[in-house]
Write an enzyme that holds these catalytic residues in place. Structure first.
Site, PDB file in Angstrom:
ATOM      1  N   TYR A  16     -12.406 -11.343   7.563  1.00 13.86           N
ATOM      2  CA  TYR A  16     -11.714 -10.556   6.568  1.00 13.86           C
ATOM      3  C   TYR A  16     -12.577 -10.592   5.370  1.00 13.86           C
ATOM      4  O   TYR A  16     -12.591  -9.657   4.440  1.00 13.86           O
ATOM      5  CB  TYR A  16     -10.392 -11.118   6.334  1.00 13.86           C
ATOM      6  CG  TYR A  16      -9.314 -10.252   5.867  1.00 13.86           C
ATOM      7  CD1 TYR A  16      -9.173  -9.035   6.404  1.00 13.86           C
ATOM      8  CD2 TYR A  16      -8.882 -10.301   4.503  1.00 13.86           C
ATOM      9  CE1 TYR A  16      -8.061  -7.805   5.829  1.00 13.86           C
ATOM     10  CE2 TYR A  16      -7.743  -9.422   4.018  1.00 13.86           C
ATOM     11  CZ  TYR A  16      -7.656  -8.270   4.611  1.00 13.86           C
ATOM     12  OH  TYR A  16      -6.747  -7.170   4.092  1.00 13.86           O
TER      13      TYR A  16
ATOM     14  N   LYS B 269      -7.797  -8.956  -1.843  1.00 13.06           N
ATOM     15  CA  LYS B 269      -6.540  -8.977  -1.834  1.00 13.06           C
ATOM     16  C   LYS B 269      -5.583 -10.169  -2.757  1.00 13.06           C
ATOM     17  O   LYS B 269      -4.627 -10.035  -3.141  1.00 13.06           O
ATOM     18  CB  LYS B 269      -5.934  -9.085  -0.389  1.00 13.06           C
ATOM     19  CG  LYS B 269      -6.138  -7.960   0.679  1.00 13.06           C
ATOM     20  CD  LYS B 269      -5.469  -6.870   0.290  1.00 13.06           C
ATOM     21  CE  LYS B 269      -5.523  -5.920   1.307  1.00 13.06           C
ATOM     22  NZ  LYS B 269      -5.044  -4.342   0.743  1.00 13.06           N
TER      23      LYS B 269
HETATM   24  P1  NAD Z   1      -5.675   3.347   6.546  1.00  9.80           P
HETATM   25  O1  NAD Z   1      -7.331   3.509   6.543  1.00  9.80           O
HETATM   26  O2  NAD Z   1      -5.011   4.351   7.264  1.00  9.80           O
HETATM   27  O3  NAD Z   1      -5.308   3.718   4.958  1.00  9.80           O
HETATM   28  C1  NAD Z   1      -6.238   3.451   3.995  1.00  9.80           C
HETATM   29  C2  NAD Z   1      -6.196   4.233   2.959  1.00  9.80           C
HETATM   30  O4  NAD Z   1      -7.039   4.037   1.847  1.00  9.80           O
HETATM   31  C3  NAD Z   1      -6.659   5.565   3.498  1.00  9.80           C
HETATM   32  O5  NAD Z   1      -5.977   6.717   3.258  1.00  9.80           O
HETATM   33  C4  NAD Z   1      -7.949   6.197   2.679  1.00  9.80           C
HETATM   34  O6  NAD Z   1      -8.151   7.419   2.482  1.00  9.80           O
HETATM   35  C5  NAD Z   1      -7.549   5.254   1.183  1.00  9.80           C
HETATM   36  N1  NAD Z   1      -8.582   5.067   0.482  1.00  9.80           N
HETATM   37  C6  NAD Z   1      -9.782   4.291   0.686  1.00  9.80           C
HETATM   38  N2  NAD Z   1     -10.730   4.678  -0.531  1.00  9.80           N
HETATM   39  C7  NAD Z   1      -9.889   5.465  -1.429  1.00  9.80           C
HETATM   40  C8  NAD Z   1     -10.487   6.021  -2.646  1.00  9.80           C
HETATM   41  N3  NAD Z   1     -11.322   5.622  -3.209  1.00  9.80           N
HETATM   42  N4  NAD Z   1      -9.349   6.715  -3.194  1.00  9.80           N
HETATM   43  C9  NAD Z   1      -8.175   6.919  -2.729  1.00  9.80           C
HETATM   44  N5  NAD Z   1      -7.759   6.436  -1.547  1.00  9.80           N
HETATM   45  C10 NAD Z   1      -8.715   5.854  -0.723  1.00  9.80           C
HETATM   46  O7  NAD Z   1      -5.331   1.880   6.912  1.00  9.80           O
HETATM   47  P2  NAD Z   1      -4.167   1.215   6.673  1.00  9.80           P
HETATM   48  O8  NAD Z   1      -4.149  -0.073   7.293  1.00  9.80           O
HETATM   49  O9  NAD Z   1      -2.874   2.115   6.561  1.00  9.80           O
HETATM   50  O10 NAD Z   1      -4.185   0.441   5.269  1.00  9.80           O
HETATM   51  C11 NAD Z   1      -3.419   0.612   4.131  1.00  9.80           C
HETATM   52  C12 NAD Z   1      -3.281  -0.529   3.407  1.00  9.80           C
HETATM   53  O11 NAD Z   1      -2.636  -1.354   4.127  1.00  9.80           O
HETATM   54  C13 NAD Z   1      -4.439  -1.395   2.641  1.00  9.80           C
HETATM   55  O12 NAD Z   1      -4.289  -2.038   1.597  1.00  9.80           O
HETATM   56  C14 NAD Z   1      -4.911  -2.231   3.935  1.00  9.80           C
HETATM   57  O13 NAD Z   1      -5.434  -3.302   3.317  1.00  9.80           O
HETATM   58  C15 NAD Z   1      -3.384  -2.869   4.111  1.00  9.80           C
HETATM   59  N6  NAD Z   1      -3.083  -3.753   5.113  1.00  9.80           N
HETATM   60  C16 NAD Z   1      -3.384  -3.003   6.383  1.00  9.80           C
HETATM   61  C17 NAD Z   1      -3.096  -4.050   7.494  1.00  9.80           C
HETATM   62  C18 NAD Z   1      -3.402  -3.627   8.901  1.00  9.80           C
HETATM   63  O14 NAD Z   1      -3.580  -4.619   9.805  1.00  9.80           O
HETATM   64  N7  NAD Z   1      -3.747  -2.339   9.161  1.00  9.80           N
HETATM   65  C19 NAD Z   1      -2.410  -5.297   7.301  1.00  9.80           C
HETATM   66  C20 NAD Z   1      -1.953  -5.598   5.895  1.00  9.80           C
HETATM   67  C21 NAD Z   1      -2.508  -4.796   4.816  1.00  9.80           C
END
Ligand code: NAD
Length: 265
Positions: free
Chosen positions: A165, A172
């Site tokens: 990570y 985060k």
């Molecule tokens: P995802 O890839 O579907 O979503 C990430 C989003 O960030 C995308 O829609 C992307 O377009 C957007 N993004 C990236 N750079 C950007 C920019 N410059 N301007 C605007 N948008 C931008 O993946 P996800 O897993 O749904 O991630 C969403 C959130 O959840 C993130 O913060 C991620 O760290 C968090 N998260 C995910 C998990 C997991 O296991 N998937 C666990 C905990 C937290």
């Protein structure tokens, strides 16, 4: 007592930032909000995902869709200006909530030890994944004239060492600190700020993390609920935090991870 059941948030307007496709956590959150009668505003990062987000948004009547790249000040400023004007023109009284579900780091930086992260890679990860919440809160708060809530997405890697990570854990940690400072600053305006710490879920972003499947297997075997997190569970918790039912909660990180975070050895 707050209303419960379907339509608990009817008439509210919530901005959801971070849908890229139907696996995005932001999409699961938007679905949960739509079920509660929320009128949605969606943003997408760039032309590459424009069509997909517009198509997903078309599932819900009245959804507005805008571009917004959070790494560009001008893009953020222009989006909120348009949103404010469009809401006013449509006679919407205010923006009631914001979901910030955005993160990015170079794949190479997730694969290398934190000690080997370049200055540029560190800055990029912290800019998109952490600073963006500050910028969004600054522009959203003036539109939230009747109070409301902001929800962001974080992960256990903020406070514990999670293999692979790396720099995203640092981002985060910054994001979670922002949640506390923003909650303190915006609380007097009736705006709550919280994070959901989701368990690992297979999304486009998660796939950038090396050996992600083995993390999923590990969680499924060890978490108290013996299963990985369902995106719909994240959606329902976000809806709770954004609704009147969550009115006493601010500055907090709520885990939606099958209980995995409570484990020691
Ligand atoms: P995802 O890839 O579907 O979503 C990430 C989003 O960030 C995308 O829609 C992307 O377009 C957007 N993004 C990236 N750079 C950007 C920019 N410059 N301007 C605007 N948008 C931008 O993946 P996800 O897993 O749904 O991630 C969403 C959130 O959840 C993130 O913060 C991620 O760290 C968090 N998260 C995910 C998990 C997991 O296991 N998937 C666990 C905990 C937290």
């Amino acid at each position: 007592m707050p209303e419960t059941g379907a339509g608990m948030m009817a008439g509210k307007t919530v901005l959801v930032m971070g849908i890229a496709n139907r696996w995005s956590l932001a999409y699961a959150i938007a679905q949960a909000l739509a079920r509660q009668g929320v009128e949605l505003v969606l943003t997408y990062q760039g032309e590459r995902v424009k069509r997909a987000v517009e198509d997903l948004g078309a599932e819900w009547h009245g959804t507005r869709v805008y571009p917004c790249d959070v790494s560009q000040d001008a893009s953020v400023a222009e989006f909120f200006e348009r949103l404010g004007a469009d809401l006013a023109a449509a006679g919407r009284r205010a923006l009631d909530g914001v979901v910030h579900s955005i993160a990015f780091a170079n794949k190479e930086d997730l694969e290398r030890p934190l000690a080997d992260t370049s200055r540029a890679g560190f800055a990029l990860a912290l800019d998109v994944s952490a600073y963006s919440l500050v910028a969004v809160a600054r522009y959203a708060a003036p539109l939230m004239t009747e109070g409301g809530a902001i929800v962001t997405l974080t992960y256990l890697g903020a406070t514990r060492v999670v293999t692979n990570y790396n720099v995203m854990g640092v981002a985060k940690a910054a994001l979670e600190a922002e949640v506390r400072y923003l909650a303190s600053e915006l609380g007097p305006q009736g705006i709550r700020v919280n994070a959901i710490s989701a368990g690992p879920i297979k999304t486009a972003s998660a796939r950038a993390i090396k050996d992600f499947s083995s993390i999923l297997d590990h969680v499924a075997q060890r978490a108290p609920l013996r299963r990985v997190t369902d995106p719909a569970e994240v959606g329902d918790t976000a809806a709770f935090l954004l609704s009147d039912a969550g009115r006493g909660v601010t500055g907090d990180v709520i885990f939606v991870d099958s209980g995995y975070h409570i484990l020691g050895v």
